[in-house]
Each structure stands twice: as C-alpha cells, then as structure tokens.
Design a protein around this motif. Structure first.
Motif, PDB file in Angstrom:
ATOM      1  N   LEU A 162       4.972  48.230  14.892  1.00 12.72           N
ATOM      2  CA  LEU A 162       4.073  48.038  13.749  1.00 12.72           C
ATOM      3  C   LEU A 162       4.357  46.744  12.997  1.00 12.72           C
ATOM      4  CD1 LEU A 162       3.894  51.684  12.332  1.00 12.72           C
ATOM      5  CD2 LEU A 162       2.118  50.445  13.570  1.00 12.72           C
ATOM      6  N   ILE A 163       5.616  46.387  12.854  1.00 20.23           N
ATOM      7  CA  ILE A 163       5.960  45.200  12.073  1.00 20.23           C
ATOM      8  C   ILE A 163       5.472  43.927  12.751  1.00 20.23           C
ATOM      9  CG2 ILE A 163       8.232  44.866  13.129  1.00 20.23           C
ATOM     10  CD1 ILE A 163       7.356  44.287   9.423  1.00 20.23           C
ATOM     11  N   GLN A 164       5.264  43.972  14.059  1.00 20.26           N
ATOM     12  CA  GLN A 164       4.809  42.780  14.762  1.00 20.26           C
ATOM     13  C   GLN A 164       3.453  42.308  14.250  1.00 20.26           C
ATOM     14  OE1 GLN A 164       5.312  42.594  19.082  1.00 20.26           O
ATOM     15  NE2 GLN A 164       6.797  44.259  18.966  1.00 20.26           N
ATOM     16  N   GLY A 165       2.538  43.255  14.026  1.00 16.63           N
ATOM     17  CA  GLY A 165       1.223  42.890  13.516  1.00 16.63           C
ATOM     18  C   GLY A 165       1.301  42.265  12.131  1.00 16.63           C
ATOM     19  N   VAL A 166       2.211  42.757  11.310  1.00 18.89           N
ATOM     20  CA  VAL A 166       2.391  42.220   9.959  1.00 18.89           C
ATOM     21  C   VAL A 166       2.957  40.805  10.028  1.00 18.89           C
ATOM     22  CG1 VAL A 166       3.637  42.514   7.783  1.00 18.89           C
ATOM     23  CG2 VAL A 166       2.712  44.513   8.968  1.00 18.89           C
ATOM     24  N   LEU A 167       3.954  40.607  10.870  1.00 20.55           N
ATOM     25  CA  LEU A 167       4.615  39.307  10.954  1.00 20.55           C
ATOM     26  C   LEU A 167       3.742  38.249  11.621  1.00 20.55           C
ATOM     27  CD1 LEU A 167       8.205  40.457  12.008  1.00 20.55           C
ATOM     28  CD2 LEU A 167       7.422  39.795   9.734  1.00 20.55           C
ATOM     29  N   GLN A 168       2.849  38.668  12.492  1.00 25.27           N
ATOM     30  CA  GLN A 168       1.994  37.713  13.192  1.00 25.27           C
ATOM     31  C   GLN A 168       0.831  37.238  12.337  1.00 25.27           C
ATOM     32  OE1 GLN A 168       1.301  40.153  16.771  1.00 25.27           O
ATOM     33  NE2 GLN A 168       2.065  38.441  17.990  1.00 25.27           N
ATOM     34  N   ALA A 169       0.451  38.008  11.341  1.00 27.54           N
ATOM     35  CA  ALA A 169      -0.724  37.680  10.532  1.00 27.54           C
ATOM     36  C   ALA A 169      -0.502  36.393   9.742  1.00 27.54           C
ATOM     37  CB  ALA A 169      -1.049  38.832   9.585  1.00 27.54           C
ATOM     38  N   SER A 170      -1.528  35.577   9.679  1.00 22.59           N
ATOM     39  CA  SER A 170      -1.439  34.324   8.926  1.00 22.59           C
ATOM     40  C   SER A 170      -1.768  34.520   7.450  1.00 22.59           C
ATOM     41  CB  SER A 170      -2.392  33.284   9.531  1.00 22.59           C
ATOM     42  OG  SER A 170      -3.729  33.779   9.548  1.00 22.59           O
ATOM     43  N   LEU A 171      -2.407  35.664   7.120  1.00 22.74           N
ATOM     44  CA  LEU A 171      -2.798  35.937   5.732  1.00 22.74           C
ATOM     45  C   LEU A 171      -2.103  37.208   5.240  1.00 22.74           C
ATOM     46  CD1 LEU A 171      -6.647  35.281   6.014  1.00 22.74           C
ATOM     47  CD2 LEU A 171      -4.916  33.736   5.065  1.00 22.74           C
ATOM     48  N   PRO A 172      -1.974  37.358   3.916  1.00 27.43           N
ATOM     49  CA  PRO A 172      -1.394  38.590   3.358  1.00 27.43           C
ATOM     50  C   PRO A 172      -2.230  39.811   3.740  1.00 27.43           C
ATOM     51  CG  PRO A 172      -1.498  36.867   1.691  1.00 27.43           C
ATOM     52  CD  PRO A 172      -2.295  36.374   2.864  1.00 27.43           C
ATOM     53  N   HIS A 173      -1.592  40.980   3.747  1.00 23.96           N
ATOM     54  CA  HIS A 173      -2.267  42.221   4.117  1.00 23.96           C
ATOM     55  C   HIS A 173      -2.715  42.977   2.872  1.00 23.96           C
ATOM     56  CE1 HIS A 173      -1.537  42.845   8.505  1.00 23.96           C
ATOM     57  NE2 HIS A 173      -0.688  41.869   8.272  1.00 23.96           N
ATOM     58  N   PRO A 174      -3.954  43.494   2.868  1.00 21.81           N
ATOM     59  CA  PRO A 174      -4.342  44.411   1.797  1.00 21.81           C
ATOM     60  C   PRO A 174      -3.613  45.736   1.975  1.00 21.81           C
ATOM     61  CG  PRO A 174      -6.078  44.278   3.444  1.00 21.81           C
ATOM     62  CD  PRO A 174      -5.044  43.252   3.833  1.00 21.81           C
ATOM     63  N   ILE A 175      -3.151  46.300   0.896  1.00 24.30           N
ATOM     64  CA  ILE A 175      -2.429  47.568   0.905  1.00 24.30           C
ATOM     65  C   ILE A 175      -2.798  48.311  -0.371  1.00 24.30           C
ATOM     66  CG2 ILE A 175      -0.361  46.641  -0.239  1.00 24.30           C
ATOM     67  CD1 ILE A 175       1.324  48.427   1.615  1.00 24.30           C
ATOM     68  N   VAL A 176      -2.781  49.634  -0.368  1.00 24.39           N
ATOM     69  CA  VAL A 176      -3.117  50.394  -1.572  1.00 24.39           C
ATOM     70  C   VAL A 176      -2.121  51.528  -1.757  1.00 24.39           C
ATOM     71  CG1 VAL A 176      -5.583  49.888  -1.310  1.00 24.39           C
ATOM     72  CG2 VAL A 176      -4.673  52.052  -0.442  1.00 24.39           C
ATOM     73  N   GLN A 177      -2.089  52.051  -2.968  1.00 26.33           N
ATOM     74  CA  GLN A 177      -1.380  53.288  -3.250  1.00 26.33           C
ATOM     75  C   GLN A 177      -2.350  54.206  -3.981  1.00 26.33           C
ATOM     76  OE1 GLN A 177       2.060  52.381  -5.605  1.00 26.33           O
ATOM     77  NE2 GLN A 177       0.914  51.691  -7.384  1.00 26.33           N
ATOM     78  N   VAL A 178      -2.266  55.496  -3.675  1.00 29.25           N
ATOM     79  CA  VAL A 178      -3.175  56.476  -4.285  1.00 29.25           C
ATOM     80  C   VAL A 178      -2.476  57.090  -5.492  1.00 29.25           C
ATOM     81  CG1 VAL A 178      -4.578  58.528  -3.919  1.00 29.25           C
ATOM     82  CG2 VAL A 178      -4.151  56.954  -2.008  1.00 29.25           C
ATOM     83  N   GLN A 225       0.290  59.340 -11.975  1.00 30.07           N
ATOM     84  CA  GLN A 225       1.261  59.897 -11.029  1.00 30.07           C
ATOM     85  C   GLN A 225       1.008  59.296  -9.652  1.00 30.07           C
ATOM     86  OE1 GLN A 225       0.121  63.983 -11.587  1.00 30.07           O
ATOM     87  NE2 GLN A 225       1.839  64.407 -12.966  1.00 30.07           N
ATOM     88  N   LEU A 226       2.065  58.848  -8.997  1.00 31.44           N
ATOM     89  CA  LEU A 226       1.941  58.262  -7.669  1.00 31.44           C
ATOM     90  C   LEU A 226       1.857  59.387  -6.636  1.00 31.44           C
ATOM     91  CD1 LEU A 226       1.990  55.793  -5.803  1.00 31.44           C
ATOM     92  CD2 LEU A 226       4.490  55.909  -5.865  1.00 31.44           C
ATOM     93  N   LEU A 227       0.806  59.388  -5.844  1.00 33.48           N
ATOM     94  CA  LEU A 227       0.582  60.452  -4.865  1.00 33.48           C
ATOM     95  C   LEU A 227       0.774  59.994  -3.426  1.00 33.48           C
ATOM     96  CD1 LEU A 227      -2.601  62.083  -6.446  1.00 33.48           C
ATOM     97  CD2 LEU A 227      -0.203  62.709  -6.803  1.00 33.48           C
ATOM     98  N   ALA A 228       0.425  58.764  -3.122  1.00 33.55           N
ATOM     99  CA  ALA A 228       0.577  58.241  -1.760  1.00 33.55           C
ATOM    100  C   ALA A 228       0.908  56.759  -1.846  1.00 33.55           C
ATOM    101  CB  ALA A 228      -0.692  58.456  -0.940  1.00 33.55           C
ATOM    102  N   LEU A 229       2.074  56.396  -1.345  1.00 36.26           N
ATOM    103  CA  LEU A 229       2.560  55.012  -1.449  1.00 36.26           C
ATOM    104  C   LEU A 229       2.346  54.277  -0.127  1.00 36.26           C
ATOM    105  CD1 LEU A 229       4.187  52.899  -3.121  1.00 36.26           C
ATOM    106  CD2 LEU A 229       6.266  53.901  -2.137  1.00 36.26           C
ATOM    107  N   HIS A 230       2.102  52.976  -0.240  1.00 37.96           N
ATOM    108  CA  HIS A 230       2.026  52.084   0.921  1.00 37.96           C
ATOM    109  C   HIS A 230       1.029  52.575   1.976  1.00 37.96           C
ATOM    110  CE1 HIS A 230       5.346  50.223  -0.977  1.00 37.96           C
ATOM    111  NE2 HIS A 230       6.326  50.845  -0.358  1.00 37.96           N
TER     112      HIS A 230
END
Length: 274
Positions: free
Chosen positions: A151-167, A178-183
């Motif tokens: 999984l980390i390979q896709g993150v490291l290969q990307a030229s742009l930052p990744h969108p990510i959310v927490q619920v 209250q934090l319900l779902a992280l990363h």
C-alpha cells in the motif's frame, strides 16, 4: 560478478549464518547452536517451551534462507542490476549490505518486502545512485509488513499529496466532536473499482507517520475539493450515518491531506519507486 565478491559469498550460504545468528542476539542457546546448525529439525520437533522458541525460530529462518541464497538470490539480484552499466557497479557499503541480507533472510518469501530489500541493495551497488541508500532504510523496511509494503508504494510514487478524511460526530450546538473513523483513504477493489474497507489501514498510516514517511493533517484540504467526492460513498461513512445519533448530533467527514515527507521521497528513490 567475480568469485571473490562478498555478495557471491553470501549466495553460497556463508555470510548468512553470521547474520541470522546475530539477529538472535547473544543468548547462550544461540552461541551453542552456532557450532551445530544441523540440529534445526531436532530443535523444531522438541516439546515447545519458552526457552527454545527463539532458537527454533532462528534455525527455521536459517534453513529457508540458506535455500533462497543458494538457489534464487543470484538470479533475483542479477535481474535487478541488469540495467546498471558494468562501469558503474560498486561494492555496496557493509552498513547497507549486511542488514539488507539479514532482512532478506526472514522475508524472502514475501514478494513486496523482498523487492524492497533487493531494490535497496541494487541502489547501493549503482555508483550513480548509491548516495540515496541509507542504513535507516533497512530498519524502515523491517518495520513494515507485506500488506503495508504494497500500500505504501502507491503513496510514495504519487507526485501530488493524497486526499484523506476522518469521520467525526459533531455534537449539538458545536459543543465538540467525537472521532469515529481515522485515516480514511479512497481504497478500491482492483477488479470492480468498488470501495474497499481495510480496518488495518488507520494503524498502518500511523506507522508510516511514526517512521517519518508521510505526514497527515486535518482541518486543511486540497484546493480542488472535487478530489474528496468519494468520501460520502465510503463504507466507513455510510455505516455511521444510518446509526442512531444523540439529539442534535450529526455525522460528517473532515477533509485532510497526506503528504510524502522528504525522508519518504528519498526512501522511495532508494527502493526504486522514483
């Protein structure tokens, strides 16, 4: 490579003995075993107890590692280094080669980790890129499991930052949340492109942050908010919005950004991702 090359010596199953025993530490049982590694089968079939378990694990790893280094390692390394012009091949630093070969002894059956180690070793053998290899990168690989390495390979290969959310659950009158779902990332199935939930992902990303490969921030987001259009279709979000909520509370997702750090970029170069 010449017969006297140290990599060839490891390929013959010589150096790996010392590397694997070193990994087990200075336990008296290990020192005693150094004189008779042929007892692997006997050790593994004895009654299991806490004293012999570490020794059994080391001998088990050695047995499989010996087969790998004697039958497959040279082919794998030749495939990785075939694009290096002969005049640029250099002897890898011991601080890279030693720990890398030790890591291979325990992970050669896991393709994602094996490739990382082999690519790091290849980088250290290419005079044009050897400076990108760093002993710390061996330790980083050691602290990844096979799924993380994929999984980390896709993150490291990307030229742009990744969108990510927490619920999050926002409480009545904005009294807090209250934090319900992280990363939460936009993971999808390769065959159907449907959303795929991996419950181990939050812990994986925390590990990548701990290792210094990525940084994650919430409360700031990418300018193109359309890159978050997947968030309200994620199973982590959909499962929570149908659950009963306290009066006045509501389920929302908070946009964030995951960036590869400078260390992560250099690591990506060292293991052949950039």
């Amino acid at each position: 490579m010449a017969d006297e090359d140290p990599i060839k010596a490891v390929n013959d199953g010589i150096s790996i003995v010392a590397e694997v025993l070193k990994a087990a530490g200075d336990a008296p049982q290990v020192k005693e075993a150094a004189g008779n590694l042929g007892q692997t089968a006997v050790t593994l079939t004895k009654t299991i107890n806490n004293v012999l378990l570490p020794l059994a694990a080391v001998n088990f790893a050695f047995d499989k590692a010996k087969f790998y280094f004697s039958s497959k390692f040279q082919r794998d390394l030749a495939e990785k280094t075939k694009k290096i012009p002969p005049e640029h091949i250099v002897e890898p630093k011991a601080s890279i080669a030693g720990p890398t070969l030790q890591g291979l002894a325990f992970t050669h059956e896991e393709p994602n980790l094996r490739d990382m180690y082999l690519n790091l070793l290849t980088t250290s053998m290419d005079g044009r890129s050897a400076s990108f290899a760093h002993p710390a990168f061996v330790e980083i690989i050691k602290q990844l499991d096979s799924e993380e390495a994929h999984l980390i390979q896709g993150v490291l290969q990307a030229s742009l930052p990744h969108p990510i959310v927490q619920v999050i659950r926002t409480l009545k009158d904005n009294a807090g949340y209250q934090l319900l779902a992280l990363h939460v990332l936009n993971l999808t199935r390769l065959d159907t492109n449907e959303p795929l939930e991996n419950k181990r992902l939050p812990a994986m990303i925390d590990n990548w942050i701990r290792l210094g490969l990525v940084e994650v921030t919430y409360g700031t987001h990418l300018i193109d908010t359309g890159v978050y259009s997947w968030a309200d279709k994620r199973p982590e979000y959909l499962r929570l919005i149908v659950e009963p909520q306290p009066a006045g509370a509501k389920i929302e997702y908070e946009k964030g950004v995951m960036r590869c750090t400078d260390l992560g970029k250099r690591f990506a170069q060292a293991i052949g991702l950039k």
